[in-house]
Design a protein around this motif. Structure first.
Motif, PDB file in Angstrom:
ATOM      1  N   LEU A 119      29.104  57.042  37.954  1.00 16.15           N
ATOM      2  CA  LEU A 119      30.330  57.274  38.709  1.00 16.15           C
ATOM      3  C   LEU A 119      30.505  56.264  39.841  1.00 16.15           C
ATOM      4  O   LEU A 119      31.604  55.764  40.082  1.00 16.15           O
ATOM      5  N   LEU A 120      29.423  55.943  40.533  1.00 16.29           N
ATOM      6  CA  LEU A 120      29.519  54.979  41.629  1.00 16.29           C
ATOM      7  C   LEU A 120      29.880  53.586  41.124  1.00 16.29           C
ATOM      8  O   LEU A 120      30.685  52.876  41.727  1.00 16.29           O
ATOM      9  N   PHE A 121      29.275  53.182  40.013  1.00 18.80           N
ATOM     10  CA  PHE A 121      29.490  51.831  39.510  1.00 18.80           C
ATOM     11  C   PHE A 121      30.804  51.684  38.741  1.00 18.80           C
ATOM     12  O   PHE A 121      31.337  50.583  38.640  1.00 18.80           O
ATOM     13  N   CYS A 122      31.308  52.781  38.193  1.00 21.21           N
ATOM     14  CA  CYS A 122      32.455  52.673  37.277  1.00 21.21           C
ATOM     15  C   CYS A 122      33.774  53.190  37.836  1.00 21.21           C
ATOM     16  O   CYS A 122      34.833  52.788  37.356  1.00 21.21           O
ATOM     17  N   MET A 123      33.744  54.097  38.802  1.00 25.15           N
ATOM     18  CA  MET A 123      34.969  54.779  39.192  1.00 25.15           C
ATOM     19  C   MET A 123      35.746  54.107  40.319  1.00 25.15           C
ATOM     20  O   MET A 123      36.856  54.516  40.632  1.00 25.15           O
ATOM     21  N   GLY A 124      35.182  53.110  40.950  1.00 20.45           N
ATOM     22  CA  GLY A 124      35.864  52.480  42.073  1.00 20.45           C
ATOM     23  C   GLY A 124      36.978  51.542  41.635  1.00 20.45           C
ATOM     24  O   GLY A 124      37.058  51.119  40.475  1.00 20.45           O
ATOM     25  N   SER A 125      37.842  51.211  42.585  1.00 20.89           N
ATOM     26  CA  SER A 125      38.952  50.304  42.294  1.00 20.89           C
ATOM     27  C   SER A 125      38.451  48.928  41.859  1.00 20.89           C
ATOM     28  O   SER A 125      39.079  48.262  41.031  1.00 20.89           O
ATOM     29  N   MET A 126      37.328  48.493  42.416  1.00 18.82           N
ATOM     30  CA  MET A 126      36.824  47.167  42.088  1.00 18.82           C
ATOM     31  C   MET A 126      36.461  47.057  40.605  1.00 18.82           C
ATOM     32  O   MET A 126      36.684  46.022  39.966  1.00 18.82           O
ATOM     33  N   ALA A 127      35.893  48.142  40.050  1.00 20.89           N
ATOM     34  CA  ALA A 127      35.548  48.131  38.629  1.00 20.89           C
ATOM     35  C   ALA A 127      36.799  48.001  37.770  1.00 20.89           C
ATOM     36  O   ALA A 127      36.835  47.217  36.805  1.00 20.89           O
ATOM     37  N   ILE A 128      37.831  48.749  38.120  1.00 24.42           N
ATOM     38  CA  ILE A 128      39.068  48.735  37.334  1.00 24.42           C
ATOM     39  C   ILE A 128      39.813  47.409  37.509  1.00 24.42           C
ATOM     40  O   ILE A 128      40.181  46.743  36.538  1.00 24.42           O
ATOM     41  N   LEU A 129      40.004  47.001  38.762  1.00 26.08           N
ATOM     42  CA  LEU A 129      40.722  45.755  39.027  1.00 26.08           C
ATOM     43  C   LEU A 129      39.977  44.545  38.478  1.00 26.08           C
ATOM     44  O   LEU A 129      40.594  43.611  37.954  1.00 26.08           O
ATOM     45  N   GLY A 130      38.640  44.564  38.605  1.00 20.72           N
ATOM     46  CA  GLY A 130      37.844  43.453  38.092  1.00 20.72           C
ATOM     47  C   GLY A 130      37.946  43.320  36.582  1.00 20.72           C
ATOM     48  O   GLY A 130      38.076  42.208  36.051  1.00 20.72           O
ATOM     49  N   ALA A 131      37.891  44.453  35.895  1.00 12.10           N
ATOM     50  CA  ALA A 131      38.017  44.432  34.438  1.00 12.10           C
ATOM     51  C   ALA A 131      39.406  43.951  34.032  1.00 12.10           C
ATOM     52  O   ALA A 131      39.558  43.172  33.076  1.00 12.10           O
ATOM     53  N   PHE A 132      40.432  44.408  34.754  1.00  7.86           N
ATOM     54  CA  PHE A 132      41.791  43.977  34.441  1.00  7.86           C
ATOM     55  C   PHE A 132      41.977  42.487  34.727  1.00  7.86           C
ATOM     56  O   PHE A 132      42.676  41.779  33.995  1.00  7.86           O
ATOM     57  N   GLU A 133      41.375  42.017  35.819  1.00  2.00           N
ATOM     58  CA  GLU A 133      41.458  40.605  36.178  1.00  2.00           C
ATOM     59  C   GLU A 133      40.923  39.729  35.049  1.00  2.00           C
ATOM     60  O   GLU A 133      41.557  38.744  34.642  1.00  2.00           O
ATOM     61  N   GLU A 134      39.773  40.114  34.524  1.00  4.26           N
ATOM     62  CA  GLU A 134      39.194  39.340  33.429  1.00  4.26           C
ATOM     63  C   GLU A 134      40.019  39.507  32.150  1.00  4.26           C
ATOM     64  O   GLU A 134      40.164  38.565  31.363  1.00  4.26           O
ATOM     65  N   GLY A 135      40.567  40.698  31.958  1.00  5.76           N
ATOM     66  CA  GLY A 135      41.326  40.973  30.748  1.00  5.76           C
ATOM     67  C   GLY A 135      42.598  40.153  30.620  1.00  5.76           C
ATOM     68  O   GLY A 135      43.045  39.857  29.509  1.00  5.76           O
ATOM     69  N   VAL A 136      43.188  39.776  31.753  1.00 10.65           N
ATOM     70  CA  VAL A 136      44.425  38.981  31.703  1.00 10.65           C
ATOM     71  C   VAL A 136      44.138  37.488  31.727  1.00 10.65           C
ATOM     72  O   VAL A 136      45.053  36.677  31.893  1.00 10.65           O
ATOM     73  N   GLY A 137      42.869  37.118  31.568  1.00  9.47           N
ATOM     74  CA  GLY A 137      42.523  35.718  31.396  1.00  9.47           C
ATOM     75  C   GLY A 137      42.061  34.971  32.634  1.00  9.47           C
ATOM     76  O   GLY A 137      41.866  33.758  32.591  1.00  9.47           O
ATOM     77  N   LYS A 138      41.876  35.679  33.740  1.00  4.46           N
ATOM     78  CA  LYS A 138      41.403  35.032  34.959  1.00  4.46           C
ATOM     79  C   LYS A 138      39.877  35.048  35.015  1.00  4.46           C
ATOM     80  O   LYS A 138      39.230  35.844  34.339  1.00  4.46           O
ATOM     81  N   PRO A 139      39.257  34.171  35.835  1.00  2.00           N
ATOM     82  CA  PRO A 139      37.797  34.226  36.020  1.00  2.00           C
ATOM     83  C   PRO A 139      37.400  35.576  36.604  1.00  2.00           C
ATOM     84  O   PRO A 139      38.127  36.130  37.445  1.00  2.00           O
ATOM     85  N   PRO A 140      36.242  36.121  36.201  1.00  2.00           N
ATOM     86  CA  PRO A 140      35.842  37.470  36.654  1.00  2.00           C
ATOM     87  C   PRO A 140      35.254  37.477  38.056  1.00  2.00           C
ATOM     88  O   PRO A 140      34.134  37.946  38.285  1.00  2.00           O
ATOM     89  N   ASN A 141      36.031  36.980  39.021  1.00  2.00           N
ATOM     90  CA  ASN A 141      35.522  36.877  40.391  1.00  2.00           C
ATOM     91  C   ASN A 141      35.130  38.235  40.964  1.00  2.00           C
ATOM     92  O   ASN A 141      34.067  38.390  41.568  1.00  2.00           O
ATOM     93  N   LEU A 142      36.011  39.220  40.786  1.00  2.52           N
ATOM     94  CA  LEU A 142      35.737  40.546  41.344  1.00  2.52           C
ATOM     95  C   LEU A 142      34.489  41.171  40.731  1.00  2.52           C
ATOM     96  O   LEU A 142      33.673  41.774  41.437  1.00  2.52           O
ATOM     97  N   LEU A 143      34.327  41.033  39.432  1.00  2.36           N
ATOM     98  CA  LEU A 143      33.162  41.628  38.776  1.00  2.36           C
ATOM     99  C   LEU A 143      31.871  40.909  39.160  1.00  2.36           C
ATOM    100  O   LEU A 143      30.802  41.529  39.192  1.00  2.36           O
ATOM    101  N   LEU A 144      31.952  39.626  39.466  1.00  2.00           N
ATOM    102  CA  LEU A 144      30.755  38.906  39.921  1.00  2.00           C
ATOM    103  C   LEU A 144      30.341  39.387  41.312  1.00  2.00           C
ATOM    104  O   LEU A 144      29.150  39.580  41.591  1.00  2.00           O
ATOM    105  N   VAL A 145      31.325  39.599  42.172  1.00  5.21           N
ATOM    106  CA  VAL A 145      31.023  40.153  43.500  1.00  5.21           C
ATOM    107  C   VAL A 145      30.472  41.575  43.353  1.00  5.21           C
ATOM    108  O   VAL A 145      29.484  41.952  44.008  1.00  5.21           O
ATOM    109  N   LYS A 146      31.114  42.359  42.497  1.00  4.10           N
ATOM    110  CA  LYS A 146      30.665  43.729  42.259  1.00  4.10           C
ATOM    111  C   LYS A 146      29.245  43.744  41.700  1.00  4.10           C
ATOM    112  O   LYS A 146      28.453  44.639  42.026  1.00  4.10           O
TER     113      LYS A 146
END
Length: 238
Positions: A119-146
């Protein structure tokens, strides 16, 4: 560097899962050297932190009716399917097999460790936004920070809650990787409002988990997991 990373499907989620595994292994090594009173205090701090984070996330909801409806129907569905009992039995069976092979990492908080970390690793906004960021073709910056944040968090969690934290890397990879693929195909349907409602429902689940960790009131949090699917459906069509 990003050219190499982008060549791997859902690379940000893969790196995130590896960071959790690495941090959990470090935490399990540290766990053996910690006095019981230190572990108890850390356990209480984690419980309080989960409550605080849950409150913060829950307040992001802009449509309380959708949040309540998702949680209510999701909890009923999860209870009917006995999701938490199935999870408990599965993890306990895994723990038994590990003990038979000489592994003694299971501890008494196997399920709590798994649920807390998931729940801690998956439910936050960073997990969702980071996955979406990578999904639309951008570098996974948020997920790397996460990933760096989760590396540190998993050390602390595993040193207190045991090997269940390590196993949370599996649903983390499936969840974030699934969101990445979903964002790739459903980019036009994703909105900030949808992200807020998913985050708010996740916050309520964290509140239930926090109360359980502090032994104030036990909630079958895993039975509420279907709420995360229902909130997406309701947010899109209501």
């Amino acid at each position: 560097m990003f050219d190499f990373i982008s060549a791997i499907p859902a690379a940000g989620s893969v790196i995130n899962a590896l960071a959790v595994i690495a941090g959990s292994l470090i935490g399990l090594i540290i766990k053996k050297r910690l006095p019981e009173r230190i572990t108890m205090v850390a356990f209480q701090v984690i419980g309080l932190s989960v409550l605080a984070l849950g409150i913060q996330m829950t307040l992001q909801s802009k449509n309380v009716l959708i949040m309540i409806l998702s949680l209510l129907l999701g909890a009923i569905l999860g209870e009917a399917l006995e999701l938490e009992d199935r999870l408990q039995n599965g993890l306990k069976g895994l723990r038994t097999r590990m003990i038979e092979r000489g592994w003694q990492f299971g501890g008494d908080h196997l399920v709590e460790g798994f649920l807390t970390a998931f729940l801690l690793f998956c439910m936050g906004s960073m997990a969702i936004l980071g996955a979406f960021e990578e999904g639309v073709g951008k570098p996974p910056n948020l997920l790397l920070v996460k990933s760096m944040m989760d590396l540190v968090s998993s050390i602390a969690l595993a040193s207190t809650l045991g090997i269940g934290v390590l196993f949370s890397a599996i649903p983390l990879l499936l969840y974030q990787g699934g969101l990445t693929l979903g964002a790739f195909y459903l980019n036009s349907f994703i909105s900030n409002a949808l992200i807020d409602e998913i985050t708010a429902v996740g916050g309520v689940l964290l509140l239930g988990l926090g109360f359980s960790l502090l032994h104030l009131k036990h909630f079958k949090v895993f039975n509420m997991i279907p709420s995360l699917l229902l909130v997406v459906i309701f947010s899109l069509f209501l």
